[in-house]
Design a protein around this motif. Structure first.
Motif, PDB file in Angstrom:
ATOM      1  N   ASP A  42      40.814  40.748  45.670  1.00  0.00           N
ATOM      2  CA  ASP A  42      40.356  42.073  45.262  1.00  0.00           C
ATOM      3  C   ASP A  42      41.371  43.173  45.554  1.00  0.00           C
ATOM      4  O   ASP A  42      41.787  43.876  44.637  1.00  0.00           O
ATOM      5  CB  ASP A  42      38.992  42.379  45.877  1.00  0.00           C
ATOM      6  CG  ASP A  42      38.429  43.710  45.419  1.00  0.00           C
ATOM      7  OD1 ASP A  42      38.692  44.114  44.262  1.00  0.00           O
ATOM      8  OD2 ASP A  42      37.706  44.344  46.207  1.00  0.00           O
ATOM      9  N   PRO A  43      41.822  43.351  46.781  1.00  0.00           N
ATOM     10  CA  PRO A  43      42.771  44.454  47.026  1.00  0.00           C
ATOM     11  C   PRO A  43      44.114  44.250  46.313  1.00  0.00           C
ATOM     12  O   PRO A  43      44.753  45.218  45.901  1.00  0.00           O
ATOM     13  CB  PRO A  43      42.938  44.475  48.547  1.00  0.00           C
ATOM     14  CG  PRO A  43      42.468  43.160  49.023  1.00  0.00           C
ATOM     15  CD  PRO A  43      41.470  42.663  48.025  1.00  0.00           C
ATOM     16  N   LEU A  44      44.519  42.990  46.142  1.00  0.00           N
ATOM     17  CA  LEU A  44      45.781  42.723  45.458  1.00  0.00           C
ATOM     18  C   LEU A  44      45.694  43.086  43.976  1.00  0.00           C
ATOM     19  O   LEU A  44      46.616  43.695  43.421  1.00  0.00           O
ATOM     20  CB  LEU A  44      46.157  41.249  45.612  1.00  0.00           C
ATOM     21  CG  LEU A  44      46.330  40.757  47.051  1.00  0.00           C
ATOM     22  CD1 LEU A  44      46.533  39.252  47.073  1.00  0.00           C
ATOM     23  CD2 LEU A  44      47.469  41.481  47.727  1.00  0.00           C
ATOM     24  N   VAL A  45      44.589  42.717  43.350  1.00  0.00           N
ATOM     25  CA  VAL A  45      44.418  43.034  41.923  1.00  0.00           C
ATOM     26  C   VAL A  45      44.283  44.540  41.743  1.00  0.00           C
ATOM     27  O   VAL A  45      44.883  45.124  40.842  1.00  0.00           O
ATOM     28  CB  VAL A  45      43.200  42.288  41.339  1.00  0.00           C
ATOM     29  CG1 VAL A  45      42.894  42.762  39.927  1.00  0.00           C
ATOM     30  CG2 VAL A  45      43.438  40.780  41.355  1.00  0.00           C
ATOM     31  N   ARG A  46      43.508  45.184  42.611  1.00  0.00           N
ATOM     32  CA  ARG A  46      43.358  46.639  42.505  1.00  0.00           C
ATOM     33  C   ARG A  46      44.717  47.342  42.587  1.00  0.00           C
ATOM     34  O   ARG A  46      44.984  48.282  41.843  1.00  0.00           O
ATOM     35  CB  ARG A  46      42.435  47.168  43.594  1.00  0.00           C
ATOM     36  CG  ARG A  46      40.984  46.851  43.343  1.00  0.00           C
ATOM     37  CD  ARG A  46      40.100  47.372  44.478  1.00  0.00           C
ATOM     38  NE  ARG A  46      38.756  46.913  44.311  1.00  0.00           N
ATOM     39  CZ  ARG A  46      37.860  47.463  43.494  1.00  0.00           C
ATOM     40  NH1 ARG A  46      38.185  48.518  42.790  1.00  0.00           N
ATOM     41  NH2 ARG A  46      36.646  46.971  43.395  1.00  0.00           N
ATOM     42  N   ALA A  54      42.114  50.775  32.014  1.00  0.00           N
ATOM     43  CA  ALA A  54      41.274  49.776  31.337  1.00  0.00           C
ATOM     44  C   ALA A  54      41.181  48.496  32.158  1.00  0.00           C
ATOM     45  O   ALA A  54      40.088  47.938  32.342  1.00  0.00           O
ATOM     46  CB  ALA A  54      41.825  49.475  29.948  1.00  0.00           C
ATOM     47  N   SER A  55      42.298  48.038  32.669  1.00  0.00           N
ATOM     48  CA  SER A  55      42.296  46.819  33.486  1.00  0.00           C
ATOM     49  C   SER A  55      41.561  47.039  34.800  1.00  0.00           C
ATOM     50  O   SER A  55      40.827  46.162  35.264  1.00  0.00           O
ATOM     51  CB  SER A  55      43.724  46.354  33.767  1.00  0.00           C
ATOM     52  OG  SER A  55      44.351  45.965  32.570  1.00  0.00           O
ATOM     53  N   TRP A  59      38.313  45.011  36.132  1.00  0.00           N
ATOM     54  CA  TRP A  59      38.268  44.356  37.444  1.00  0.00           C
ATOM     55  C   TRP A  59      37.084  44.876  38.262  1.00  0.00           C
ATOM     56  O   TRP A  59      36.405  44.109  38.932  1.00  0.00           O
ATOM     57  CB  TRP A  59      39.576  44.555  38.201  1.00  0.00           C
ATOM     58  CG  TRP A  59      39.544  43.874  39.531  1.00  0.00           C
ATOM     59  CD1 TRP A  59      39.470  44.467  40.756  1.00  0.00           C
ATOM     60  CD2 TRP A  59      39.533  42.463  39.767  1.00  0.00           C
ATOM     61  NE1 TRP A  59      39.418  43.515  41.747  1.00  0.00           N
ATOM     62  CE2 TRP A  59      39.458  42.263  41.162  1.00  0.00           C
ATOM     63  CE3 TRP A  59      39.583  41.347  38.938  1.00  0.00           C
ATOM     64  CZ2 TRP A  59      39.434  41.005  41.743  1.00  0.00           C
ATOM     65  CZ3 TRP A  59      39.556  40.085  39.521  1.00  0.00           C
ATOM     66  CH2 TRP A  59      39.493  39.920  40.900  1.00  0.00           C
ATOM     67  N   GLU A  60      36.837  46.161  38.206  1.00  0.00           N
ATOM     68  CA  GLU A  60      35.711  46.724  38.951  1.00  0.00           C
ATOM     69  C   GLU A  60      34.393  46.154  38.446  1.00  0.00           C
ATOM     70  O   GLU A  60      33.485  45.889  39.247  1.00  0.00           O
ATOM     71  CB  GLU A  60      35.722  48.242  38.877  1.00  0.00           C
ATOM     72  CG  GLU A  60      36.833  48.836  39.724  1.00  0.00           C
ATOM     73  CD  GLU A  60      36.991  50.334  39.580  1.00  0.00           C
ATOM     74  OE1 GLU A  60      36.457  50.927  38.614  1.00  0.00           O
ATOM     75  OE2 GLU A  60      37.671  50.923  40.443  1.00  0.00           O
TER      76      GLU A  60
END
Length: 83
Positions: A42-46, A54-55, A59-60
């Motif tokens: 989660d924190p890495l993708v954010r 949009a991305s 993800w959210e």
């Protein structure tokens, strides 16, 4: 949109597998491991998509679904450990 449908289908499968008396310990352990990995990602993708609204919104939405699944799991008496 196709991705959201697939995710919801996978979520339903995961919920059924967790609640099934027939699920093997290996299956349940794999699900737990996967849930832990999502928490780590989660924190890495954010961070990776912070400049792409949009991305980030997609993800959210995925993480909202994930939290809903975690809540369902805890209500059903499943594990709620944070790896």
């Amino acid at each position: 949109m196709k991705q959201k449908k697939r995710y919801k289908k996978e979520r339903n499968f995961t919920a059924k597998a967790r609640n099934s008396e027939e699920s093997s310990p290996e299956t349940l352990a794999s699900i737990e491991k996967g849930m832990g990995l999502v928490k780590e990602l989660d924190p890495l993708v954010r961070e990776a998509v912070r400049n792409d609204p949009a991305s980030l919104a997609e993800w959210e939405e995925i993480m909202r679904e994930f939290r809903d699944l975690e809540e369902e799991r805890s209500k059903a008496g499943g594990s709620s450990r944070d790896d």
